[in-house]
Design a protein around this motif. Structure first.
Motif, short mmCIF file in Angstrom:
data_model
loop_
_atom_site.label_atom_id
_atom_site.label_comp_id
_atom_site.label_asym_id
_atom_site.label_seq_id
_atom_site.Cartn_x
_atom_site.Cartn_y
_atom_site.Cartn_z
N ALA A 50 11.09 6.76 -21.58
CA ALA A 50 10.48 8.09 -21.41
C ALA A 50 9.13 8.16 -22.14
O ALA A 50 8.11 8.58 -21.56
CB ALA A 50 11.42 9.18 -21.93
N ARG A 53 6.53 5.78 -20.41
CA ARG A 53 6.04 6.33 -19.14
C ARG A 53 5.09 7.51 -19.38
O ARG A 53 4.08 7.66 -18.70
CB ARG A 53 7.21 6.79 -18.27
N ASN A 54 5.44 8.35 -20.36
CA ASN A 54 4.58 9.51 -20.63
C ASN A 54 3.23 9.09 -21.20
O ASN A 54 2.21 9.71 -20.91
CB ASN A 54 5.29 10.48 -21.59
N TRP A 67 5.23 4.87 -9.40
CA TRP A 67 5.92 4.13 -10.47
C TRP A 67 6.56 2.88 -9.91
O TRP A 67 7.12 2.89 -8.80
CB TRP A 67 7.00 5.01 -11.11
N VAL A 140 13.16 5.61 -9.41
CA VAL A 140 11.84 6.05 -9.90
C VAL A 140 10.66 5.46 -9.10
O VAL A 140 9.51 5.84 -9.31
CB VAL A 140 11.69 5.71 -11.40
N PHE A 155 8.38 12.89 -18.43
CA PHE A 155 9.76 12.39 -18.49
C PHE A 155 10.45 12.88 -19.77
O PHE A 155 9.95 12.63 -20.86
CB PHE A 155 9.76 10.86 -18.49
N CYS A 169 19.23 8.81 -16.77
CA CYS A 169 17.93 8.27 -17.18
C CYS A 169 16.84 9.34 -17.18
O CYS A 169 16.97 10.40 -16.59
CB CYS A 169 17.54 7.15 -16.23
N GLU A 170 15.74 8.97 -17.83
CA GLU A 170 14.62 9.87 -17.97
C GLU A 170 14.02 10.23 -16.61
O GLU A 170 13.48 11.33 -16.44
CB GLU A 170 13.56 9.26 -18.89
N ASP A 171 14.12 9.33 -15.64
CA ASP A 171 13.53 9.63 -14.33
C ASP A 171 14.33 10.73 -13.62
O ASP A 171 13.78 11.55 -12.89
CB ASP A 171 13.40 8.38 -13.47
N LEU A 174 13.24 14.06 -15.02
CA LEU A 174 11.96 14.51 -14.46
C LEU A 174 12.14 15.10 -13.07
O LEU A 174 11.53 16.13 -12.74
CB LEU A 174 10.95 13.34 -14.41
#
Lengths: 210, 181
Positions: A50, A53-54, A67, A140, A155, A169-171, A174
């Protein structure tokens, strides 16, 4: 080759996966519609997906961001198809489908109350509900509107968002944030990327078929 | 952004600063950077049927060696007897298909002139240089700049940016890696 699609492709990675990264990069170079920029970001400090990606998201200067995980690869028309799809639908996120290499397709969505493969299923009310109530079926490897992703906070950290599978997951987090913000999703019914199963990801992704 | 990070060195100072030959395998981020640049260069070499490559930097020519002989004619600057790239480039004859200039531009006094000289002698260019270097911590670097400035320099020298790869190590700065036509 057509150029200037106003897309940045982001590939998060770690040093130990350099060989996998080469395959991913080759697949981006071979796109029929070349991205404006490719950002490869190394999670050198092991801050997690996360955060990494951010940090990459903060560097993106194009209208759209795509992505790609370092262990997957794009097929040559991936960007072209997703850009066409997101423009045509005037959506904020476009996703296609994958060829699964070395394992079984783990994804499922709901159609008339039954779990089916998401391939070719238009994103509608039932898919929206599935995402919120049953889990993720959109890996993602999608293309989305950079500004909106930033606006919703990017994320989230795993386990930081209320969802059916809060450890997801973080995706996934989001996607839920984007739905909450009223984003329109569109499915491009084409196979445009490859998901590779290997030792580190044998658990699959997202919502699983029963 | 473009900033001269230090005064230019005298010949004696240069000999002291560059007393040890460059070896990219000493640093983890440089190993990845070389691997990525080699991928990009190979993509151009294969896509455009490259038959000749030059790398006249005083490095270890790892990329040219990875792509080069026997399929392609290669020009390198000998590690021990090598001259500065500003001199070696003037002798590059005939022109080559692909010129590799990685982590070099920030070391030379006249980077704009060097890009122009390469343009006159190469059909394509693979360029890499730090993006966003603002401090004088690295004693070898004369220049710090960012992506916009580099692309302005490339444009002024007659190059067209075709691909841009940014490798963010999350250490000091990013590496910008360009493919130019």
């Amino acid at each position: 080759m057509i150029s200037s699609p106003d897309v940045t492709v982001v590939i998060p990675t770690i040093y130990e996966r350099r060989e996998l990264l080469g395959r991913a990069l080759d697949s981006v170079l071979n796109q029929t519609l070349a991205p404006t920029e490719i950002i490869i970001i190394d999670d050198h400090l092991r801050e997690g997906a996360a955060t990494t990606r951010n940090k990459a998201l903060a560097q993106v200067k194009t209208r759209w961001v795509a992505w790609l995980d370092d262990d997957d690869e794009l097929l040559p028309t991936h960007i072209q198809s997703l850009v066409k799809g997101i423009r045509r639908a005037r959506a904020q996120l476009a996703y296609s489908y994958a060829q699964f290499v070395g394992g079984r397709d783990p994804l499922a969505t709901s159609v008339n109350g039954h779990l089916v493969s998401p391939f070719g299923v238009p994103f509608g009310v039932e898919q929206r509900r599935h995402l919120r109530e049953l889990g993720n079926f959109i890996p993602v490897t999608w293309l989305g509107e950079t500004e909106l992703i930033r606006k919703v906070g990017g994320f989230p950290q795993p386990n930081s968002f209320p969802a059916v599978a809060s450890g997801d997951c973080e995706d996934y987090g989001l996607l839920l944030r984007l739905l909450d913000a009223g984003a329109e999703f569109v499915h491009v019914p084409e196979v445009t990327w490859r998901y590779h199963f290997h030792g580190a990801n044998l658990g699959g992704r997202g919502g699983t078929a029963s | 952004m473009r900033r001269q990070l230090r005064p230019f060195y005298s010949a004696e100072e240069l000999a002291r600063v560059y007393s040890r030959p460059y070896d990219h395998t000493r640093w983890e981020d440089h190993r990845t950077r070389i691997a990525l640049t080699t991928r990009l260069a190979r993509w151009y070499a294969d896509s455009y049927r490259v038959t000749s490559i030059a790398d006249l930097s005083c490095g270890d020519a790892a990329i040219v060696r990875a792509l080069g002989a026997p399929e392609r004619l290669c020009y390198t600057n000998d590690l021990l007897l090598g001259r500065p790239i500003e001199e070696a480039v003037l002798d590059l004859e005939p022109a080559v298909d692909l010129f590799i200039c990685t982590e070099t531009l920030e070391h030379v006094e006249r980077p704009d002139w060097l890009l122009e000289q390469i343009r006159q002698r190469a059909r394509m260019l693979i360029l890499s240089t730090p993006d966003g270097e603002t401090t004088a911590d690295n004693p070898e670097h004369y220049w710090g700049w960012d992506v916009d400035e580099i692309e302005k320099m490339l444009h002024n020298a007659g190059w067209k940016v075709d691909r841009l790869l940014l490798y963010d190590t999350q250490l000091v700065y990013r590496f910008g890696i360009w493919g130019c036509l």
